[in-house]
Design a protein around this motif. Structure first.
Motif, mmCIF file in Angstrom:
data_model
loop_
_atom_site.group_PDB
_atom_site.id
_atom_site.type_symbol
_atom_site.label_atom_id
_atom_site.label_comp_id
_atom_site.label_asym_id
_atom_site.label_seq_id
_atom_site.Cartn_x
_atom_site.Cartn_y
_atom_site.Cartn_z
ATOM 1 N N LEU A 7 0.949 -1.265 -0.088
ATOM 2 C CA LEU A 7 0.126 0.046 -0.187
ATOM 3 C C LEU A 7 1.031 1.326 -0.021
ATOM 4 N N VAL A 8 0.604 2.123 -0.929
ATOM 5 C CA VAL A 8 1.605 3.214 -0.890
ATOM 6 C C VAL A 8 0.666 4.535 -1.216
ATOM 7 N N MET A 9 0.560 5.436 -0.363
ATOM 8 C CA MET A 9 -0.218 6.701 -0.561
ATOM 9 C C MET A 9 0.611 7.970 -0.701
ATOM 10 N N VAL A 10 0.312 8.886 -1.505
ATOM 11 C CA VAL A 10 0.912 10.209 -1.670
ATOM 12 C C VAL A 10 0.170 11.307 -1.172
ATOM 13 N N ALA A 11 0.779 12.289 -0.448
ATOM 14 C CA ALA A 11 0.248 13.527 -0.490
ATOM 15 C C ALA A 11 0.584 14.592 -1.288
ATOM 16 N N GLU A 12 -0.413 15.484 -2.066
ATOM 17 C CA GLU A 12 0.069 16.420 -2.901
ATOM 18 C C GLU A 12 -0.617 17.749 -2.548
ATOM 19 N N THR A 13 0.169 18.697 -3.183
ATOM 20 C CA THR A 13 -0.396 20.027 -3.002
ATOM 21 C C THR A 13 -1.572 20.221 -3.813
ATOM 22 N N GLY A 14 -1.990 21.408 -3.663
ATOM 23 C CA GLY A 14 -3.045 21.786 -4.978
ATOM 24 C C GLY A 14 -2.568 21.664 -6.196
ATOM 25 N N ALA A 61 4.707 14.069 -0.050
ATOM 26 C CA ALA A 61 5.103 13.033 1.032
ATOM 27 C C ALA A 61 4.627 11.607 0.556
ATOM 28 N N PHE A 62 5.033 10.689 1.031
ATOM 29 C CA PHE A 62 4.389 9.346 1.081
ATOM 30 C C PHE A 62 4.549 8.323 2.189
ATOM 31 N N ALA A 63 3.439 7.313 2.106
ATOM 32 C CA ALA A 63 3.619 6.663 3.166
ATOM 33 C C ALA A 63 3.236 5.158 2.668
ATOM 34 N N ALA A 64 4.135 4.390 3.091
ATOM 35 C CA ALA A 64 4.121 2.763 2.278
ATOM 36 C C ALA A 64 3.974 1.916 3.315
ATOM 37 N N SER A 65 3.222 0.994 3.109
ATOM 38 C CA SER A 65 3.294 -0.378 3.900
ATOM 39 C C SER A 65 3.442 -1.554 3.274
ATOM 40 N N PHE A 66 4.253 -2.212 3.734
ATOM 41 C CA PHE A 66 4.772 -3.564 3.118
ATOM 42 C C PHE A 66 4.481 -4.628 4.103
ATOM 43 N N PRO A 67 4.091 -5.858 3.397
ATOM 44 C CA PRO A 67 3.978 -7.040 4.083
ATOM 45 C C PRO A 67 4.985 -7.334 5.249
ATOM 46 N N THR A 115 -1.104 13.935 7.455
ATOM 47 C CA THR A 115 -2.029 13.603 6.447
ATOM 48 C C THR A 115 -1.978 12.231 5.693
ATOM 49 N N VAL A 116 -0.738 12.091 5.139
ATOM 50 C CA VAL A 116 -0.372 10.749 4.405
ATOM 51 C C VAL A 116 -0.355 9.705 5.413
ATOM 52 N N LEU A 117 0.168 9.557 6.470
ATOM 53 C CA LEU A 117 -0.086 8.377 7.341
ATOM 54 C C LEU A 117 -1.648 8.303 7.639
ATOM 55 N N VAL A 165 7.052 6.674 6.542
ATOM 56 C CA VAL A 165 6.495 7.700 6.111
ATOM 57 C C VAL A 165 7.712 8.610 5.601
ATOM 58 N N TYR A 166 7.733 9.180 4.575
ATOM 59 C CA TYR A 166 8.881 10.330 4.504
ATOM 60 C C TYR A 166 8.242 11.905 3.696
#
Length: 179
Positions: A62-69, A75-81, A110-112, A96-97
């Protein structure tokens, strides 16, 4: 995996979140490479390429990103098995970075938060990570989102020839949190 969220004097901003796509591999690599260079959140020392990050964006991750308008990924948050052993199915190990110039502005939170929701929707029952003890901002971030510090891995790895401990954090999700 570790977390990288460093406080700054910048005002808190609003960010949009979404699942990462292959088009995000370059920006994610840039952000992760800043975290590697800063030496405050990971034992990794070799920069990553966009092609290496593309591997994260397939399979069970699972990899999510946060972005500006302006749709800049900040930013990104990633989950690996956590493990490929069946007894650990449902546990994600996360990171989270945050891009340097967006640290301390709410992008990490926000991204977490988006990753936590994605993990629940995917049926995970736990998210876990390791944080360097001196990374106070990351520890505050995860604590503020309901993660508990459950122990310390002593001398867990070396970074630039120095042994470092890691604080173990976890948050139970869904059925795992209620049983």
């Amino acid at each position: 995996m570790s977390i990288d969220m460093v406080c700054s004097a910048h005002p808190v901003a609003d960010f949009d979140t979404r699942p990462a796509t292959l088009a995000d591999a370059g920006p994610i690599a840039e952000i992760y490479n800043q975290g590697i260079a800063d030496r405050i959140a990971t034992f990794e020392t070799e920069p990553r390429t966009a092609a290496q990050i593309e591997e994260w964006l397939t399979g069970r991750n699972l990899v999510m990103v946060a972005e500006t308008g302006e749709t800049e990924v900040v930013a990104f948050a990633a989950s690996f098995p956590y493990s490929n052993r069946p007894c650990y199915a449902g546990i994600g190990e996360f990171s989270v970075y945050v891009r340097r110039n967006y640290r301390g502005r709410g992008a990490g939170r926000t991204v977490l938060t988006a990753l936590i929701e994605a993990a629940k929707a995917a049926g995970l029952h736990k998210l876990t990570s390791r944080v360097f003890p001196e990374n106070a901002a990351s520890r505050a971030l995860v604590k503020g989102l309901g993660f508990e510090e459950i122990g310390i891995h002593r001398r867990h790895g070396q970074l630039d020839g120095r042994w470092l401990d890691c604080v173990i954090v976890e948050r139970l999700l869904g059925k795992g949190a209620t049983e």
